[in-house]
Design a protein around this motif. Structure first.
Motif, PDB file in Angstrom:
ATOM      1  N   SER A 163       0.866  -1.177   0.000  1.00 26.29           N
ATOM      2  CA  SER A 163       0.000   0.000   0.000  1.00 26.29           C
ATOM      3  C   SER A 163       0.903   1.228   0.000  1.00 26.29           C
ATOM      4  O   SER A 163       1.637   1.464   0.961  1.00 26.29           O
ATOM      5  CB  SER A 163      -0.897   0.007   1.240  1.00 26.29           C
ATOM      6  N   PHE A 164       0.856   1.980  -1.079  1.00 21.57           N
ATOM      7  CA  PHE A 164       1.720   3.149  -1.233  1.00 21.57           C
ATOM      8  C   PHE A 164       0.873   4.421  -1.288  1.00 21.57           C
ATOM      9  O   PHE A 164       0.310   4.761  -2.321  1.00 21.57           O
ATOM     10  CB  PHE A 164       2.562   3.028  -2.507  1.00 21.57           C
ATOM     11  N   GLY A 165       0.752   5.079  -0.138  1.00 20.66           N
ATOM     12  CA  GLY A 165       0.054   6.358  -0.086  1.00 20.66           C
ATOM     13  C   GLY A 165      -1.445   6.295  -0.118  1.00 20.66           C
ATOM     14  O   GLY A 165      -2.100   7.333  -0.260  1.00 20.66           O
ATOM     15  N   ALA A 166      -2.050   5.125   0.058  1.00 14.53           N
ATOM     16  CA  ALA A 166      -3.513   5.022   0.000  1.00 14.53           C
ATOM     17  C   ALA A 166      -4.169   5.566   1.268  1.00 14.53           C
ATOM     18  O   ALA A 166      -5.233   6.181   1.211  1.00 14.53           O
ATOM     19  CB  ALA A 166      -3.930   3.577  -0.227  1.00 14.53           C
ATOM     20  N   TRP A 167      -3.534   5.321   2.413  1.00 17.89           N
ATOM     21  CA  TRP A 167      -4.101   5.795   3.687  1.00 17.89           C
ATOM     22  C   TRP A 167      -3.686   7.238   3.929  1.00 17.89           C
ATOM     23  O   TRP A 167      -4.513   8.119   4.082  1.00 17.89           O
ATOM     24  CB  TRP A 167      -3.625   4.874   4.813  1.00 17.89           C
TER      25      TRP A 167
END
Length: 296
Positions: free
Chosen positions: A232-236
């Motif tokens: 997960s790259f920058g989704a949150w």
């Protein structure tokens, strides 16, 4: 200088009078009422009073020193009279403490003892922590273990490096499922039936993001099948990168997920795939091997 990142996806991001907080409180109230109805419909053996009492205890979040009646009402969707009756009972039993001067409640020693008893008796947490810390030290990031709690993931254990910039989330912290590697890794390892139920619940809670939720979980399933881990790259948060792997204990205890996360400058996409993903896969194998020898 040390940077502490503490996130609670339900936090007020627009200020005391901001519209987003009121909207989120309304959605929480609707969801709480729906969840309670679904539980009560599962059988005559369920106690509605117990369901509501546990809902009040779950209203407390990391960082909450205390809550007033209005806070609890907003977070649970329960009527004022019900909240007053149940908080009185929980206080009498030691699960809540009531400050008469402030008119606010905090978690009592009975609740704290119950939580620590659960963690201390968990073989997965006990065995995983010594495996998690070396990876945290090696990567300069944070390694965490968590499982699902309703529509979120909750931290059960966390190991940090000595880096000045690291995620400072503690056991009990909540993360969204479909925006984080921990939640997506968890979802990817569910049975198809379990996953359909989870996706439906997430979409009902955020109907305007239904397509995004489905796409994120479908991508996680594909990633897990292809490489054995989920990224997960920058989704949150735009500056947070993380890698996650699921782990299903053989003793029948709940499915968990283990993640390694930090700022993008520390966990680059290349490093996530070349180093961290394979290291997490190896850790899960070692965890499974060691748990074989633990009596259950």
């Amino acid at each position: 200088m040390e940077f502490n990142f503490i996130f609670d996806d339900s936090a007020d991001v627009t200020g005391p009078t901001g519209g987003r907080r009121r909207q989120k409180d309304l959605s929480v109230r609707k969801r709480a009422t729906r969840d309670e109805t679904e539980l009560e419909g599962e059988g005559a053996q369920l106690s509605s009073s117990l369901v509501r009492g546990l809902g009040i205890l779950r209203a407390f979040r990391p960082g909450d020193a205390s809550l007033g009646n209005q806070d609890i009402i907003a977070r649970t969707g329960l009527p004022k009279a019900t909240v007053s009756r149940i908080t009185y009972t929980l206080s009498a039993l030691g699960y809540l403490l009531y400050d008469k001067d402030l008119g606010r409640y905090s978690l009592g020693s009975a609740t704290v003892a119950l939580g620590y008893s659960a963690l201390s008796s968990s073989a997965v947490v006990h065995v995983a922590r010594p495996l998690m810390q070396p990876l945290a030290d090696l990567t300069g990031a944070a390694v965490a273990l968590g499982t699902r709690d309703s529509l979120n993931m909750v931290y059960l254990a966390n190991c940090r490096s000595e880096s000045l910039v690291t995620l400072r989330l503690n056991p009990g912290s909540y993360l969204p499922i479909w925006k984080t590697s921990m939640g997506l890794a968890y979802a990817a390892a569910l049975s198809p039936e379990e996953r359909v139920s989870l996706v439906r619940a997430l979409q009902e809670a955020e109907p305007d993001k239904a397509a995004m939720i489905a796409a994120a979980i479908d991508d996680a399933i594909a990633q897990y099948a292809r490489q054995g881990y989920v990224t997960s790259f920058g989704a949150w948060h735009s500056y947070i990168h993380a890698v996650g792997v699921p782990f299903r204990p053989r003793d029948g205890s709940p499915l968990v997920a283990i993640t390694c996360g930090g700022i993008g400058e520390i966990i680059t996409e290349d490093r996530a795939h070349a180093e961290i993903g394979p290291a997490l896969v190896a850790m899960v194998k070692a965890l499974g091997d060691q748990l074989e020898g633990i009596p259950v």
